[in-house]
Design a protein around this motif. Structure first.
Motif, PDB file in Angstrom:
ATOM      1  N   GLU A  36       0.838  -1.203   0.000  1.00 12.43           N
ATOM      2  CA  GLU A  36       0.000   0.000   0.000  1.00 12.43           C
ATOM      3  C   GLU A  36       0.875   1.256   0.000  1.00 12.43           C
ATOM      4  O   GLU A  36       0.547   2.251  -0.662  1.00 12.43           O
ATOM      5  N   ALA A  37       1.978   1.212   0.739  1.00 16.61           N
ATOM      6  CA  ALA A  37       2.880   2.362   0.785  1.00 16.61           C
ATOM      7  C   ALA A  37       3.473   2.657  -0.585  1.00 16.61           C
ATOM      8  O   ALA A  37       3.522   3.813  -1.022  1.00 16.61           O
ATOM      9  N   ILE A  38       3.913   1.614  -1.274  1.00 18.95           N
ATOM     10  CA  ILE A  38       4.500   1.783  -2.609  1.00 18.95           C
ATOM     11  C   ILE A  38       3.464   2.345  -3.577  1.00 18.95           C
ATOM     12  O   ILE A  38       3.762   3.219  -4.405  1.00 18.95           O
ATOM     13  N   CYS A  53       8.748  -1.695  10.915  1.00 17.41           N
ATOM     14  CA  CYS A  53       9.722  -2.615  10.326  1.00 17.41           C
ATOM     15  C   CYS A  53       9.098  -3.958   9.950  1.00 17.41           C
ATOM     16  O   CYS A  53       9.532  -4.597   8.995  1.00 17.41           O
ATOM     17  N   GLN A  54       8.102  -4.399  10.717  1.00 15.21           N
ATOM     18  CA  GLN A  54       7.519  -5.722  10.479  1.00 15.21           C
ATOM     19  C   GLN A  54       6.038  -5.587  10.157  1.00 15.21           C
ATOM     20  O   GLN A  54       5.247  -5.149  10.980  1.00 15.21           O
ATOM     21  N   GLU A  62      11.868  -4.912   3.259  1.00 10.64           N
ATOM     22  CA  GLU A  62      11.670  -5.110   1.822  1.00 10.64           C
ATOM     23  C   GLU A  62      11.157  -3.831   1.165  1.00 10.64           C
ATOM     24  O   GLU A  62      11.597  -3.450   0.070  1.00 10.64           O
ATOM     25  N   THR A  63      10.223  -3.170   1.830  1.00 11.44           N
ATOM     26  CA  THR A  63       9.669  -1.921   1.299  1.00 11.44           C
ATOM     27  C   THR A  63      10.734  -0.835   1.227  1.00 11.44           C
ATOM     28  O   THR A  63      10.833  -0.105   0.230  1.00 11.44           O
ATOM     29  N   LEU A  64      11.534  -0.729   2.267  1.00 14.52           N
ATOM     30  CA  LEU A  64      12.599   0.258   2.303  1.00 14.52           C
ATOM     31  C   LEU A  64      13.571   0.060   1.138  1.00 14.52           C
ATOM     32  O   LEU A  64      13.929   1.011   0.433  1.00 14.52           O
ATOM     33  N   ARG A  65      13.982  -1.176   0.937  1.00 14.17           N
ATOM     34  CA  ARG A  65      14.917  -1.459  -0.167  1.00 14.17           C
ATOM     35  C   ARG A  65      14.304  -1.123  -1.522  1.00 14.17           C
ATOM     36  O   ARG A  65      14.981  -0.583  -2.401  1.00 14.17           O
ATOM     37  N   TYR A  66      13.026  -1.444  -1.669  1.00 11.67           N
ATOM     38  CA  TYR A  66      12.347  -1.150  -2.934  1.00 11.67           C
ATOM     39  C   TYR A  66      12.312   0.358  -3.179  1.00 11.67           C
ATOM     40  O   TYR A  66      12.593   0.827  -4.285  1.00 11.67           O
ATOM     41  N   ILE A  67      11.948   1.114  -2.134  1.00 10.16           N
ATOM     42  CA  ILE A  67      11.867   2.569  -2.278  1.00 10.16           C
ATOM     43  C   ILE A  67      13.234   3.144  -2.637  1.00 10.16           C
ATOM     44  O   ILE A  67      13.354   3.993  -3.521  1.00 10.16           O
ATOM     45  N   ARG A  68      14.276   2.681  -1.957  1.00  7.03           N
ATOM     46  CA  ARG A  68      15.617   3.199  -2.222  1.00  7.03           C
ATOM     47  C   ARG A  68      16.069   2.872  -3.652  1.00  7.03           C
ATOM     48  O   ARG A  68      16.766   3.653  -4.292  1.00  7.03           O
ATOM     49  N   GLU A  92      21.046  -1.097   8.021  1.00  5.93           N
ATOM     50  CA  GLU A  92      21.783  -1.739   6.934  1.00  5.93           C
ATOM     51  C   GLU A  92      21.081  -1.538   5.588  1.00  5.93           C
ATOM     52  O   GLU A  92      21.731  -1.469   4.546  1.00  5.93           O
ATOM     53  N   ALA A  93      19.749  -1.449   5.622  1.00  8.31           N
ATOM     54  CA  ALA A  93      18.979  -1.308   4.384  1.00  8.31           C
ATOM     55  C   ALA A  93      18.870   0.142   3.914  1.00  8.31           C
ATOM     56  O   ALA A  93      18.375   0.392   2.819  1.00  8.31           O
ATOM     57  N   GLY A  94      19.309   1.103   4.749  1.00  4.39           N
ATOM     58  CA  GLY A  94      19.321   2.495   4.314  1.00  4.39           C
ATOM     59  C   GLY A  94      18.335   3.406   5.006  1.00  4.39           C
ATOM     60  O   GLY A  94      17.949   4.441   4.453  1.00  4.39           O
ATOM     61  N   ILE A  95      17.930   3.062   6.236  1.00  5.26           N
ATOM     62  CA  ILE A  95      16.998   3.911   6.968  1.00  5.26           C
ATOM     63  C   ILE A  95      17.707   5.205   7.400  1.00  5.26           C
ATOM     64  O   ILE A  95      18.931   5.223   7.571  1.00  5.26           O
ATOM     65  N   ASP A  96      16.963   6.287   7.555  1.00  5.75           N
ATOM     66  CA  ASP A  96      17.543   7.566   7.958  1.00  5.75           C
ATOM     67  C   ASP A  96      17.494   7.794   9.463  1.00  5.75           C
ATOM     68  O   ASP A  96      18.353   8.459  10.031  1.00  5.75           O
ATOM     69  N   ASP A  97      16.464   7.254  10.121  1.00  2.62           N
ATOM     70  CA  ASP A  97      16.293   7.494  11.550  1.00  2.62           C
ATOM     71  C   ASP A  97      15.312   6.446  12.067  1.00  2.62           C
ATOM     72  O   ASP A  97      14.729   5.682  11.282  1.00  2.62           O
ATOM     73  N   PHE A  98      15.115   6.397  13.390  1.00  2.00           N
ATOM     74  CA  PHE A  98      14.127   5.461  13.918  1.00  2.00           C
ATOM     75  C   PHE A  98      13.488   6.003  15.181  1.00  2.00           C
ATOM     76  O   PHE A  98      14.076   6.833  15.888  1.00  2.00           O
ATOM     77  N   LEU A  99      12.275   5.538  15.438  1.00  2.00           N
ATOM     78  CA  LEU A  99      11.558   5.796  16.680  1.00  2.00           C
ATOM     79  C   LEU A  99      11.305   4.448  17.345  1.00  2.00           C
ATOM     80  O   LEU A  99      10.778   3.534  16.714  1.00  2.00           O
ATOM     81  N   SER A 100      11.683   4.342  18.589  1.00  2.00           N
ATOM     82  CA  SER A 100      11.497   3.100  19.328  1.00  2.00           C
ATOM     83  C   SER A 100      10.100   3.082  19.949  1.00  2.00           C
ATOM     84  O   SER A 100       9.717   4.009  20.654  1.00  2.00           O
TER      85      SER A 100
END
Length: 238
Positions: A36-38, A53-54, A62-68, A92-100
């Motif tokens: 849906e995001a793509i 992430c999950q 997988e979505t992150l890699r596709y977008i990149r 490792e997949a190229g994320i810019d930041d994260f929220l826990s």
């Protein structure tokens, strides 16, 4: 005005994020999975993506890699995760930041301010980052979780225990992952720890500890349930 895309499959977390966005004066589009995001990214220009992430169908990595790989413009992407191992995979997949997870209203606002131009999203009714607003946002998040817990926690627990009895590892991982945010927003740290352990064991294909972890979840659930009236009273007084 800029556009925000939130990619999150858990209804409770979506409701909490929407509450935070309303408090902060932002608006966003929501997607329930990576596909849906793509689809949305192919139709609209977003200035930032916040992504679990999950997820089912197409997970965050997988979505992150596709977008990149496929998207022409590099969009800031923030991972939403309760797992340190998932965060490492996202980096490792190229994320810019994260929220826990669970994150606060203030933490969400700081991430948005970090990655987008000042004033890009704020509406005329934005309330800002003063303490009463943040406190109210946390209170509303806990109230949403409390309502959901009373309505649906028994079903979630029973489904998880049945999965353990059947030793259905995929269902165990999914059930523990889905049940975790509900407990996190109520501050049930021991339950969160048990569910995290169950999810990790199931993902790694390990069977031995799962029955004991399930016993611990059942006992901790009884304690959490017993404390709900006191939590409800405290929330009403804030």
């Amino acid at each position: 005005m800029g556009k925000i895309l939130i990619v999150e499959d858990t209804e409770l977390v979506r409701r909490v994020i929407q509450t935070y966005l309303d408090t902060l004066g932002y608006s966003a589009d929501f997607a329930g999975n990576g596909q849906e995001a793509i689809d949305l990214l192919s139709r609209y220009d977003y200035d930032i993506v916040l992504m679990d992430c999950q997820m089912p169908i197409m997970d965050g990595i997988e979505t992150l890699r596709y977008i990149r790989q496929k998207h022409g413009r590099r969009i800031p992407i923030v991972a939403l995760s309760a797992s340190s191992s998932e965060v490492r995979r996202c980096v490792e997949a190229g994320i810019d930041d994260f929220l826990s997870k669970p994150f606060t209203c203030e933490q969400l606002g700081r991430v948005l301010a970090k990655w987008v131009p000042v004033g890009a999203f704020r509406s005329e009714g934005a309330k800002g980052f003063v303490s009463p607003v943040v406190d109210e946002g946390m209170k509303e998040a806990a109230q949403i979780a409390l309502e959901e817990y009373k309505r649906d926690a028994d079903r979630r627990l029973n489904r998880l225990i049945e999965a353990v009895r059947a030793m259905d590892l995929a269902e165990i991982a999914l059930g523990a992952h889905a049940f975790r945010p509900l407990n996190a927003y109520l501050g049930a740290e021991q339950m969160v720890a048990l569910l995290t352990a169950m999810e990790e064991e199931a993902k790694q294909g390990k069977h031995d500890r799962l029955p004991r972890l399930a016993e611990g979840v059942v006992k901790e659930y009884e304690r959490v349930r017993a404390n709900l009236p006191e939590l409800e009273r405290r929330l009403g007084q804030r």
